[in-house]
Design a protein around this motif. Structure first.
Motif, mmCIF file in Angstrom:
data_model
loop_
_atom_site.group_PDB
_atom_site.id
_atom_site.type_symbol
_atom_site.label_atom_id
_atom_site.label_comp_id
_atom_site.label_asym_id
_atom_site.label_seq_id
_atom_site.Cartn_x
_atom_site.Cartn_y
_atom_site.Cartn_z
ATOM 1 N N ASN A 88 89.873 -28.517 146.649
ATOM 2 C CA ASN A 88 88.907 -29.331 147.392
ATOM 3 C C ASN A 88 87.466 -28.849 147.239
ATOM 4 O O ASN A 88 86.560 -29.422 147.842
ATOM 5 N N THR A 89 87.252 -27.820 146.429
ATOM 6 C CA THR A 89 85.913 -27.235 146.300
ATOM 7 C C THR A 89 85.666 -26.803 144.863
ATOM 8 O O THR A 89 86.528 -26.172 144.240
ATOM 9 N N HIS A 134 81.734 -35.568 145.113
ATOM 10 C CA HIS A 134 81.933 -36.248 146.387
ATOM 11 C C HIS A 134 82.746 -37.529 146.224
ATOM 12 O O HIS A 134 83.521 -37.887 147.121
ATOM 13 N N GLU A 139 84.124 -30.782 147.602
ATOM 14 C CA GLU A 139 82.850 -30.166 147.943
ATOM 15 C C GLU A 139 82.208 -29.620 146.672
ATOM 16 O O GLU A 139 82.909 -29.188 145.753
ATOM 17 N N HIS A 141 79.629 -26.681 145.767
ATOM 18 C CA HIS A 141 78.828 -25.514 146.121
ATOM 19 C C HIS A 141 77.980 -25.153 144.918
ATOM 20 O O HIS A 141 78.502 -24.903 143.824
ATOM 21 N N ASP A 205 76.901 -29.012 149.262
ATOM 22 C CA ASP A 205 77.601 -28.580 150.472
ATOM 23 C C ASP A 205 77.323 -27.132 150.825
ATOM 24 O O ASP A 205 77.471 -26.747 151.989
ATOM 25 N N TYR A 417 86.062 -32.577 154.245
ATOM 26 C CA TYR A 417 85.149 -33.531 154.869
ATOM 27 C C TYR A 417 85.624 -34.943 154.560
ATOM 28 O O TYR A 417 85.376 -35.465 153.477
ATOM 29 N N ARG A 420 83.634 -37.846 152.795
ATOM 30 C CA ARG A 420 83.268 -37.780 151.396
ATOM 31 C C ARG A 420 84.066 -38.799 150.586
ATOM 32 O O ARG A 420 85.204 -39.128 150.898
#
Length: 433
Positions: A88-89, A134, A139, A141, A205, A417, A420
Motif C-alpha cells: 500500500n506504500t 493514488h 501512498e 512517500h 503522503d 487512506y 485515495r
C-alpha cells in the motif's frame, strides 16, 4: 541505502497459487486516526511498502536516456506490482544527489533520467508518480537525501547552474563523494527549501529520508569542516556534539516546516538500525555493530523519536534472525521499546535484496526468512509496517521470499487512506489482484 555488512547495515508459492490467492482476497480499509505527537496522522492499518531507488539507476529508470513513454511504463510496472503484492506504500527517491525528479526552481533535473544533469526529461516524474500511485490506492512517500551532492568529488562534472558550483564553499569532498556541509546554516536552510518545494507542489503522503547524514566513516580520511566548526562550534563540548546538533536542527526544523505547510504530510526517516551498542551506552541495543549512528553519522535517531520530531521511524534492520553481531530479533525489540509511548510509528526496513544472494549467509538462502521477520514482528505491537528494499528485488523476487511474505501475511490488501484512487469514485470493492 547502505546494503553491505553489519558495519553498515524451502517453500516457494507458485505463480498460479499467488494469483489465485490475490484474486479472492478481500480489501481492508484503514482510516486516518487522530493527530499524534510527531505531527502527521497515523493509519489504523499496517504499512506495506517498497523503496524505488533512482540514484545510479539502482531500480528506476532501468537506465538513463530512455524515452518519457518508456520511463513512465517502467514506473507504472512497479506500481502495478505493488498492487499485485497487496502493498500500500511506495517510497520513491526523488532527490538522489542534490538534483530533482520534478521541475525544481532550486536544483537541476536528475541525471538518472536523461544521462545529463539539468536536461529536461520531457515529463514530470514526481507529479505523474503521485497521481498514478493514488489512482491505485497507494501512498507515495517522496524520498530525499539531504546532503549528498555527487558520487564523485569533481564539481566541474556538475551542471554549471548547480548550487554546489555556484557556492563552492558549501561542499566537502570525502570518501570519493561530494557532500554539502551540514555545519553551515545557509546549507541547512537551502536543502530544506529544496525538499519542501515538493511538499508545496504535490500531494505527497510523506517526506522520507534514508540513512545518510554525515557520511559513513572512511578509514584514513577526514571530513574537513574545520572552518565551519571554528565559526559555529563554540559552546559545544566537542566537534561530535556540534555535528549532532547540526543534524538535530535539520530534523526538527524540517518537521516543523512540513507541518506548517501541510499538516497532514508525514515525516519519516529510515536510518541505519543501530543507534549505539549496549557496550557503548547502557541505553543502546544488544549489538556489536561496527557503525553506531550517534557516534559515526552524528545522527541521534533515538532522540528524534523521543522528542517526537518525526512521525515514523523505519530502521534498516538488514540482518537475519540470529545474526551474531546484530540479531534482527534483538534490534527489533530495541526499536519497539524505543518508540513505545512516543506516538512515533515504527516500520521495519527489510533486506529483500539479500534473499537468495549467494554471497549472503545461509539464512538468506531460505525463502521463509523474511516471512519469519513479519511473524516475529507480530509480537511487537509497536511495529506497524514493513518496507522492502528495493524495487528491483520486489520485481524479480529471486527465490520467492516476497511471494512467501504475501502468502503468509498479506491475505487482504489494506488501504491506509480509503479516499485515495478508486475510492474517490465509490469503487471500494475488492481489487483484481
Amino acid at each position: 541505502m547502505r546494503r553491505t555488512g553489519v558495519a553498515r547495515r524451502s517453500f516457494v508459492l507458485s505463480a498460479a497459487g499467488l494469483l489465485a490467492a490475490m484474486t479472492t482476497a478481500g480489501d481492508a480499509v484503514a482510516s486516518p486516526a487522530g493527530r499524534r505527537k510527531g505531527g502527521g496522522f497515523p493509519g489504523a492499518g499496517e504499512v506495506r511498502g517498497m523503496w524505488i531507488a533512482t540514484v545510479a539507476n539502482i531500480d528506476w529508470p532501468s537506465k538513463p536516456g530512455l524515452t518519457a513513454v518508456r520511463q513512465e511504463a517502467e514506473l507504472f510496472g512497479y506500481l502495478d506490482r505493488a498492487v499485485e503484492l497487496r502493498l500500500n506504500t511506495v517510497v520513491l527517491q526523488v532527490r538522489p544527489t542534490a538534483d530533482a525528479l520534478w521541475p525544481s526552481p532550486y536544483e537541476p533535473w536528475a541525471d538518472c533520467l536523461t544521462g545529463t544533469q539539468g536536461k529536461d526529461p520531457g515529463w514530470d516524474p514526481l507529479g505523474t508518480a503521485v497521481r498514478a500511485a493514488h489512482d491505485r490506492s497507494l501512498e507515495l512517500h517522496a524520498w530525499f537525501n539531504p546532503y549528498r551532492v555527487a558520487n564523485h568529488t569533481d564539481p566541474t562534472r556538475l551542471v554549471a547552474s548547480h548550487p554546489a558550483r555556484l557556492n563552492p564553499g558549501w561542499t566537502v569532498p570525502y570518501g570519493g563523494k561530494l557532500y554539502y556541509n551540514p555545519g553551515l546554516p545557509e546549507v541547512r536552510r537551502f536543502v530544506q527549501d529544496a525538499m519542501l518545494d515538493a511538499v508545496r507542489r504535490y500531494d505527497i503522503d510523506a517526506v522520507h529520508w534514508d540513512d545518510y547524514f554525515y557520511p559513513y566513516p572512511v578509514a584514513g580520511q577526514t571530513f574537513d569542516d574545520d572552518a565551519a566548526y571554528a565559526r559555529y562550534g563554540g559552546g559545544f563540548a566537542d566537534r561530535a556534539a556540534w555535528r549532532r546538533d547540526n543534524i538535530d536542527r535539520l530534523v526538527r526544523e524540517t518537521g516543523e516546516r512540513i507541518r506548517a505547510i501541510k499538516p497532514h504530510v508525514r515525516f519519516g526517516i529510515s536510518p541505519f538500525a543501530v543507534w549505539r551498542n549496549q557496550e557503548t551506552d547502557p541505553l543502546g541495543s544488544d549489538t556489536r555493530a561496527g557503525v553506531q549512528t550517534y557516534d559515526d553519522l552524528h545522527a541521534d535517531t533515538r532522540k528524534w523519536v523521543k522528542e517526537g520530531w518525526i512521525d515514523y521511524i523505519c530502521p534498516q534492520i538488514y540482518w537475519h534472525i540470529g545474526q551474531t553481531a546484530a540479531d534482527y530479533a534483538k534490534v527489533l525489540a530495541w526499536w519497539s521499546a524505543t518508540v513505545r509511548g512516543t506516538g512515533v510509528e515504527l516500520y521495519v526496513g527489510e533486506a529483500l535484496y539479500k534473499a537468495g544472494d549467494p554471497a549472503q549467509a545461509a539464512a538468506w538462502q531460505d525463502p521463509a526468512e523474511l516471512s519469519r521477520h513479519l511473524t516475529l514482528a507480530r509480537n511487537h505491537q509497536e511495529a506497524v509496517g514493513h518496507v522492502f528494499f528495493s524495487g528491483k528485488s520486489v520485481m524479480t523476487d529471486r527465490i520467492g521470499a516476497m511471494r512467501r511474505v504475501v502468502a503468509d501475511h498479506y491475505a487482504d490488501r489494506v488501504r491506509l487512506y480509503p479516499e485515495r484512487g478508486r475510492g474517490r469514485s465509490g469503487g471500494r470493492g475488492r481489487f483484481p489482484g
